[in-house]
Design a protein around this motif. Structure first.
Motif, PDB file in Angstrom:
ATOM      1  N   PRO A  28       0.843  -1.202   0.000  1.00  0.00           N
ATOM      2  CA  PRO A  28       0.000   0.000   0.000  1.00  0.00           C
ATOM      3  C   PRO A  28       0.878   1.252   0.000  1.00  0.00           C
ATOM      4  O   PRO A  28       1.698   1.447   0.894  1.00  0.00           O
ATOM      5  CB  PRO A  28      -0.792  -0.128   1.304  1.00  0.00           C
ATOM      6  N   THR A  30       0.784   5.555  -0.814  1.00  0.00           N
ATOM      7  CA  THR A  30      -0.029   6.736  -1.056  1.00  0.00           C
ATOM      8  C   THR A  30       0.277   7.332  -2.426  1.00  0.00           C
ATOM      9  O   THR A  30       1.437   7.458  -2.806  1.00  0.00           O
ATOM     10  CB  THR A  30       0.253   7.780   0.040  1.00  0.00           C
ATOM     11  N   CYS A  62      -3.970   3.822   1.286  1.00  0.00           N
ATOM     12  CA  CYS A  62      -4.945   3.886   2.378  1.00  0.00           C
ATOM     13  C   CYS A  62      -6.079   4.847   2.043  1.00  0.00           C
ATOM     14  O   CYS A  62      -5.879   5.907   1.460  1.00  0.00           O
ATOM     15  CB  CYS A  62      -4.269   4.277   3.682  1.00  0.00           C
ATOM     16  N   TYR A  64      -9.322   6.922   3.790  1.00  0.00           N
ATOM     17  CA  TYR A  64      -9.779   7.348   5.121  1.00  0.00           C
ATOM     18  C   TYR A  64     -11.245   6.976   5.347  1.00  0.00           C
ATOM     19  O   TYR A  64     -12.076   7.067   4.450  1.00  0.00           O
ATOM     20  CB  TYR A  64      -9.530   8.841   5.349  1.00  0.00           C
ATOM     21  N   GLN A  75      -5.858  12.118  -0.979  1.00  0.00           N
ATOM     22  CA  GLN A  75      -6.131  10.786  -0.424  1.00  0.00           C
ATOM     23  C   GLN A  75      -7.558  10.379  -0.763  1.00  0.00           C
ATOM     24  O   GLN A  75      -8.480  11.182  -0.629  1.00  0.00           O
ATOM     25  CB  GLN A  75      -5.948  10.781   1.094  1.00  0.00           C
ATOM     26  N   GLN A 104      -6.899  -0.664   1.883  1.00  0.00           N
ATOM     27  CA  GLN A 104      -6.380  -0.399   3.224  1.00  0.00           C
ATOM     28  C   GLN A 104      -7.217   0.690   3.890  1.00  0.00           C
ATOM     29  O   GLN A 104      -7.393   1.781   3.335  1.00  0.00           O
ATOM     30  CB  GLN A 104      -4.909   0.025   3.156  1.00  0.00           C
ATOM     31  N   TYR A 106      -8.063   3.384   6.951  1.00  0.00           N
ATOM     32  CA  TYR A 106      -7.128   4.296   7.622  1.00  0.00           C
ATOM     33  C   TYR A 106      -7.857   5.407   8.364  1.00  0.00           C
ATOM     34  O   TYR A 106      -8.883   5.917   7.914  1.00  0.00           O
ATOM     35  CB  TYR A 106      -6.236   4.889   6.536  1.00  0.00           C
ATOM     36  N   GLU A 174      -7.530  -4.212   4.684  1.00  0.00           N
ATOM     37  CA  GLU A 174      -6.377  -4.245   5.590  1.00  0.00           C
ATOM     38  C   GLU A 174      -6.496  -3.076   6.547  1.00  0.00           C
ATOM     39  O   GLU A 174      -6.660  -1.929   6.118  1.00  0.00           O
ATOM     40  CB  GLU A 174      -5.064  -4.159   4.807  1.00  0.00           C
ATOM     41  N   HIS A 176      -5.016  -0.369   8.826  1.00  0.00           N
ATOM     42  CA  HIS A 176      -3.717   0.304   8.863  1.00  0.00           C
ATOM     43  C   HIS A 176      -3.359   0.614  10.315  1.00  0.00           C
ATOM     44  O   HIS A 176      -3.611   1.694  10.825  1.00  0.00           O
ATOM     45  CB  HIS A 176      -3.769   1.584   8.023  1.00  0.00           C
ATOM     46  N   TYR A 181      -0.267   5.970  12.925  1.00  0.00           N
ATOM     47  CA  TYR A 181      -1.632   6.471  12.729  1.00  0.00           C
ATOM     48  C   TYR A 181      -2.562   5.984  13.851  1.00  0.00           C
ATOM     49  O   TYR A 181      -2.121   5.344  14.792  1.00  0.00           O
ATOM     50  CB  TYR A 181      -2.123   6.113  11.333  1.00  0.00           C
TER      51      TYR A 181
END
Length: 376
Positions: A28, A30, A62, A64, A75, A104, A106, A174, A176, A181
Motif C-alpha cells: 500500500p 499513497t 490507504c 480514510y 487521499q 487499506q 485508515y 487491511e 492500517h 496512525y
C-alpha cells in the motif's frame, strides 16, 4: 524460471477462502492522486490496472474512513457511499489483470493534516502531541482526546467502510495499524494515556476486527480477507518495542484474521529494543509467529532475489513490493519469465507515461531527493 524464484509464484488460499495466484503483493503506497472530491481518479485507475497483471494481490493506498482522519492531499475516501462507484472501477481494473484487490482502511488520528479535516482539530487516543515529523507533513499540534462514545463511532466508521469495500467488489480490507496512525496510537504507551476501557492497548484493534467481521458476515457474498498492518517498533520512549509487538501479535492471531503485514522500510533492520537478537525484526517476528498466521514481509525489495530472500531467510509467507513496482510496473511478469535482468531499477525524468505514474505522485518523486531512484 530460476529455482530460487519458484516459491514467489506458488499459489495460496487464505483461511477465509480467498485464493491468490502467487506470493507477491503490491504494498500500500499513497498516490496523492484522488480527485477534488477524494474519489478515485482516472490516473489512479490506470496506475493500478497497469500493475495488476503480475502480483497476486494489490493492497491499495490507504483510504480514510472518517472525515477527521484524512492524512494526505489527494487521499481517496471510503467514508460515504458516494465513493463506491469509483472504488468499484478500481477493483474492476485490479481484477482484470488477475490480481485480488484489498483496500487499506485508515484514520490518521493525531497525524491527520489539520487543514484537510473539519475545524482543523486532530483527535487521538489521548491529548499527546506527536514527537517526531513522520512522512510528508510536519504535524506538531496536540490532538483532542476522543471520548469513549467517539471511539465507538470510529469503530462503526471502519465497519461502514468495510461494507463499502464489499459492495465495490474488493476481496478484503487491511487495517492500517502502522506508521503512527490512529490504530497504532491506541496500541502505543506513548500516545495512549486513557483511563477508560480503551487504556487496554489492544482493545481498539480487537473491537475493529470484531466490527469488520460482523459486517462481512452480514454483507459479503464471497470469501473476504481481513489483514492487519503493524509497525514493530516506535522511536519514542515510552513506545512500542518488540515486547509489546509480540503481545499484540498474540491477540491478533487469537482474533482469527487472515494475515499480518509488517511495516518497515528495511526487511533486515535489527530490533531496537524489547528483545536482544542478532536476527532482523522480520526474522524475529516470523520465528515468534511460527506459522500460526500468514505473514507479509516488506522493505528494500529491489530485485526478485531480494524477494526470494525474504521468503527464505526471513521465513515470511508473502512479500510486498513497494517502490520497485512503481519504477517498473511489469517487475513481477519479468521475474516470472526469468527476465529479471530486464527489470528497470531506476526512473528517468521522461518515464512518467511509460511507468503509468499519476501526476501528483510523479511531481513528488522528482521533488524529493533520495525517495525514488531517479537518474538526474
Amino acid at each position: 524460471m530460476k529455482t530460487n524464484y519458484q516459491k514467489l509464484f506458488q499459489d495460496y488460499t487464505f483461511k477465509s477462502g480467498v485464493y491468490v495466484k502467487n506470493r507477491l503483493m503490491m504494498a500500500p503506497m499513497t498516490t496523492f492522486s484522488a480527485d477534488e472530491n477524494d474519489y478515485v481518479s482516472q490516473e489512479e485507475l490506470d496506475y493500478y490496472k497497469e500493475r495488476a497483471n503480475g502480483v497476486g494481490t494489490i493492497i491499495t493506498a490507504c483510504a480514510y474512513v472518517s472525515k477527521s482522519g484524512k492524512g494526505f492531499d489527494g487521499q481517496m475516501g471510503i467514508d460515504h457511499d458516494g465513493t463506491i462507484k469509483g472504488l468499484a472501477q478500481l477493483v474492476e481494473g485490479i481484477h482484470s489483470g488477475g490480481a485480488k484487490g484489498v483496500v487499506q482502511l485508515y484514520h490518521g488520528g493525531r497525524l491527520a493534516v489539520p487543514r484537510l479535516i473539519p475545524n482543523e482539530e486532530t483527535v487521538s487516543a489521548s491529548s499527546i502531541a506527536p514527537l517526531e515529523d513522520r512522512g510528508f507533513y510536519s504535524i506538531t499540534q496536540a490532538p483532542r482526546a476522543l471520548t469513549t462514545e467517539e471511539v465507538y463511532g470510529i469503530i462503526t466508521d471502519f465497519g461502514e467502510a468495510t461494507r463499502r469495500a464489499i459492495e465495490a467488489g474488493f476481496d478484503g480490507v487491511e487495517l492500517h495499524g502502522a506508521s503512527g496512525y490512529l490504530i497504532q496510537q491506541f496500541v502505543s504507551p506513548h500516545s495512549n494515556h486513557r483511563t477508560d476501557e480503551f487504556q487496554n492497548p489492544s482493545l481498539f484493534s480487537l473491537k475493529l476486527i470484531n466490527e469488520v467481521k460482523k459486517v462481512i458476515e452480514e454483507y459479503a457474498t464471497k470469501p473476504f480477507l481481513i489483514g492487519y498492518r503493524f509497525s514493530p517498533e516506535e522511536p519514542e520512549t515510552p513506545g512500542i518495542t518488540m515486547k509489546e509487538t509480540f503481545s499484540l501479535i498474540d491477540e491478533l492471531i487469537q482474533a482469527d484474521i487472515d494475515y499480518l503485514h509488517i511495516a518497515t522500510t528495511d526487511a533486515w533492520a535489527k530490533p531496537r529494543r524489547g528483545i536482544v537478537s542478532d536476527k532482523s525484526r522480520t526474522e524475529c517476528i516470523a520465528e515468534y509467529i511460527n506459522k500460526r498466521i500468514p505473514l507479509i514481509g516488506v522493505g528494500s525489495v529491489h530485485t526478485p532475489g531480494d524477494a526470494a530472500l525474504i521468503l527464505e531467510k526471513g521465513a515470511t509467507d508473502f512479500v510486498a513490493i513497494g517502490r520497485a513496482l512503481i519504477v517498473d510496473p511489469h517487475w513481477v511478469e519479468k521475474a516470472e519469465k526469468n527476465e529479471a535482468d530486464t527489470i528497470s531499477l531506476q526512473l528517468t525524468k521522461n518515464d512518467q507515461r511509460q511507468a503509468v505514474i499519476p501526476t501528483p505522485l510523479w511531481k513528488l518523486i522528482l521533488e524529493i531527493e533520495g525517495w525514488f531512484p531517479v537518474e538526474r
